[in-house]
Design a protein around this motif. Sequence first.
Motif, PDB file in Angstrom:
ATOM      1  N   TRP A 197       0.937  -1.371   0.377  1.00 23.30           N
ATOM      2  CA  TRP A 197       0.098  -0.205   0.110  1.00 23.30           C
ATOM      3  C   TRP A 197       1.221   1.150  -0.310  1.00 23.30           C
ATOM      4  O   TRP A 197       2.576   1.218   0.171  1.00 23.30           O
ATOM      5  N   THR A 198       0.459   2.261  -0.345  1.00 23.23           N
ATOM      6  CA  THR A 198       1.185   3.972  -0.555  1.00 23.23           C
ATOM      7  C   THR A 198       1.045   4.370   1.343  1.00 23.23           C
ATOM      8  O   THR A 198      -0.054   4.123   1.579  1.00 23.23           O
ATOM      9  N   ASP A 199       1.437   5.810   1.584  1.00 28.05           N
ATOM     10  CA  ASP A 199       0.869   6.478   2.825  1.00 28.05           C
ATOM     11  C   ASP A 199      -0.253   6.919   2.306  1.00 28.05           C
ATOM     12  O   ASP A 199      -0.159   8.367   1.545  1.00 28.05           O
ATOM     13  N   GLU A 200      -1.448   6.370   2.841  1.00 26.19           N
ATOM     14  CA  GLU A 200      -2.695   7.301   2.394  1.00 26.19           C
ATOM     15  C   GLU A 200      -2.858   8.457   3.566  1.00 26.19           C
ATOM     16  O   GLU A 200      -3.562   9.453   2.601  1.00 26.19           O
ATOM     17  N   ARG A 201      -2.341   8.831   4.196  1.00 30.36           N
ATOM     18  CA  ARG A 201      -1.969  10.264   4.789  1.00 30.36           C
ATOM     19  C   ARG A 201      -1.998  11.468   3.142  1.00 30.36           C
ATOM     20  O   ARG A 201      -1.845  12.388   3.353  1.00 30.36           O
ATOM     21  N   ILE A 202      -0.921  11.108   2.981  1.00 33.21           N
ATOM     22  CA  ILE A 202      -0.320  11.869   1.542  1.00 33.21           C
ATOM     23  C   ILE A 202      -0.791  11.848   0.194  1.00 33.21           C
ATOM     24  O   ILE A 202      -1.699  12.459  -0.084  1.00 33.21           O
ATOM     25  N   PHE A 203      -1.488  10.752   0.074  1.00 32.63           N
ATOM     26  CA  PHE A 203      -1.163  10.063  -2.174  1.00 32.63           C
ATOM     27  C   PHE A 203      -3.114  10.224  -1.367  1.00 32.63           C
ATOM     28  O   PHE A 203      -3.280   8.997  -1.291  1.00 32.63           O
ATOM     29  N   ARG A 204      -3.917  11.043  -1.855  1.00 36.94           N
ATOM     30  CA  ARG A 204      -5.384  10.702  -2.140  1.00 36.94           C
ATOM     31  C   ARG A 204      -5.461  11.925  -2.410  1.00 36.94           C
ATOM     32  O   ARG A 204      -4.913  13.221  -3.444  1.00 36.94           O
ATOM     33  N   PRO A 205      -6.595  11.959  -3.185  1.00 43.71           N
ATOM     34  CA  PRO A 205      -6.801  12.313  -4.707  1.00 43.71           C
ATOM     35  C   PRO A 205      -7.470  14.604  -4.084  1.00 43.71           C
ATOM     36  O   PRO A 205      -7.362  13.932  -3.215  1.00 43.71           O
ATOM     37  N   THR A 206      -6.666  15.432  -4.694  1.00 46.19           N
ATOM     38  CA  THR A 206      -6.552  16.647  -4.592  1.00 46.19           C
ATOM     39  C   THR A 206      -6.989  17.441  -5.437  1.00 46.19           C
ATOM     40  O   THR A 206      -7.110  17.104  -7.147  1.00 46.19           O
ATOM     41  N   GLU A 207      -7.108  18.618  -5.817  1.00 43.02           N
ATOM     42  CA  GLU A 207      -6.361  19.679  -6.683  1.00 43.02           C
ATOM     43  C   GLU A 207      -5.195  20.299  -7.006  1.00 43.02           C
ATOM     44  O   GLU A 207      -4.351  20.486  -5.879  1.00 43.02           O
ATOM     45  N   PRO A 208      -5.213  20.599  -7.747  1.00 44.41           N
ATOM     46  CA  PRO A 208      -4.085  21.199  -8.119  1.00 44.41           C
ATOM     47  C   PRO A 208      -3.516  23.055  -7.937  1.00 44.41           C
ATOM     48  O   PRO A 208      -4.958  23.655  -7.599  1.00 44.41           O
ATOM     49  N   SER A 209      -2.668  23.063  -7.275  1.00 47.35           N
ATOM     50  CA  SER A 209      -2.546  24.467  -6.370  1.00 47.35           C
ATOM     51  C   SER A 209      -1.950  25.134  -7.603  1.00 47.35           C
ATOM     52  O   SER A 209      -1.692  24.950  -8.441  1.00 47.35           O
ATOM     53  N   GLY A 210      -2.101  26.424  -7.555  1.00 44.16           N
ATOM     54  CA  GLY A 210      -1.447  27.521  -9.010  1.00 44.16           C
ATOM     55  C   GLY A 210       0.328  27.207  -9.303  1.00 44.16           C
ATOM     56  O   GLY A 210       0.260  26.743 -10.156  1.00 44.16           O
ATOM     57  N   ALA A 211       0.920  26.956  -8.223  1.00 44.26           N
ATOM     58  CA  ALA A 211       1.986  26.660  -7.816  1.00 44.26           C
ATOM     59  C   ALA A 211       1.912  25.387  -8.966  1.00 44.26           C
ATOM     60  O   ALA A 211       3.884  25.454  -9.677  1.00 44.26           O
ATOM     61  N   ALA A 212       1.937  24.186  -8.351  1.00 39.04           N
ATOM     62  CA  ALA A 212       1.714  23.471  -8.848  1.00 39.04           C
ATOM     63  C   ALA A 212       1.592  22.745 -11.012  1.00 39.04           C
ATOM     64  O   ALA A 212       2.226  22.411 -11.237  1.00 39.04           O
ATOM     65  N   ARG A 213       0.096  23.358 -10.687  1.00 41.65           N
ATOM     66  CA  ARG A 213       0.081  23.906 -12.324  1.00 41.65           C
ATOM     67  C   ARG A 213       1.318  24.703 -12.573  1.00 41.65           C
ATOM     68  O   ARG A 213       1.629  24.160 -13.957  1.00 41.65           O
ATOM     69  N   ARG A 214       1.995  26.158 -12.799  1.00 44.77           N
ATOM     70  CA  ARG A 214       3.169  26.865 -12.956  1.00 44.77           C
ATOM     71  C   ARG A 214       4.322  25.881 -12.808  1.00 44.77           C
ATOM     72  O   ARG A 214       5.345  25.823 -14.803  1.00 44.77           O
TER      73      ARG A 214
END
Length: 409
Positions: A197-214
């Motif tokens: 399994w993975t670290d589910e406290r970190i790796f879960r569905p989310t929305e990208p921030s503006g910084a991540a998009r850039r």
Amino acid sequence: MKIGILSYHFPPEPAFIPGSLAEELAARGHEVRVLTGFPDYPGGHVYPGWRQRWRYETHSERLTVRRVPRYAGGDGSARTRMASWLSFAGSVALTGRRYLGGVDALYVFQLPAVTFAAAGLLRMLGRVPTVLHVQDVWPEEDVARAGETRRLPGRLGATLRRIYQEADGVAVSAPSMRDLVVAGGAEPDRVRVVLNWTDERIFRPTEPSGAARRLIRRDNRCVVMHAGTIGVRQGLETAVRAAAALGDRMDLVLVGSGAEERRVRELAAELRADNVRFVERRSPLDMPELYAAADYQLVMLRDLPELRGMVPGKLQAALSCASPVVASAGGDTVAVVERARAGLSCPPGDWPALADRFWLAAAIPPPARVDMGQRGRDAYLREMSLRAGVNRIERMLHDVTLDAARPRR
């Protein structure tokens, strides 16, 4: 039950499999004792604020962690690694019998680094029911490179065979790995598949921030992102050639570093692949937003027999984040993606085939990509999640304990 856990790495190192297993077993009412080393991964130096010493323990409700010293050289050489492995085995030999005496069952997070320590501990504890969770099976040539001697491959191979034979249960992290450990000496009816399994406290569905998009996107082009090690096993030259063939139809973004980074960068420059970009290594905490900013996650493994029985951790992370996948690999990795209908796949090492997958990935409409990601997320929760994995490990520990308690004829 009283459960002992032997692991070479443990949090705060990025060792979420043994760490989350220990926490979850304790939360389920078991008394858990962990025997591990002081944190030094990946740099090879003990973390700031930590000092190696004997009799260092931390306690929480139903969970105790005992750390023992091991050699931390930090230069990454094969001799340094072997010194670390053997010093850990020696420390375990000095403390294991007293600390883990009386446990009902022992769980061993089986990496090559823990092999000698595990063998010694099994001898000291006698007939304590044991479950090995095998994470990697090294071919003989890799063992030889690790030891830089002719003697080590035989010693390590013989030790692995002995603990495979002595273990009451063997969990393998991929279906094809079952054949490898059976060939290595494990009894077939004792081997079970338990996907990591993975670290589910970190790796879960989310929305990208503006910084991540850039950081990840330049325009409206399809973005395929590779996150993690740029090493020999990944064979990312294939991905660079495939991306270069498509020009401005898509972007390939490589996030991370590794031993082959320079070679991959030089190939991208040689091919004038302006659509291949490199982003330095990021904290795991940042990765879900970067995943969300990309359209696909790239999972690559070279075409080597030992890699066909591996499912790299980045696949679980991507699926848990509901990210669709492009997989250039063989064996179990591609089987997981295809069974879940979570993305696209092609044979490893075939850059024209991968270029075709990149072209198709860019052509798939965004709503269909979302559906692929959700199917992957559903498959992760069903087959690879923390809950599913701990259920299987807990059942194995329970079963080997019952088997040991039955009178032998």
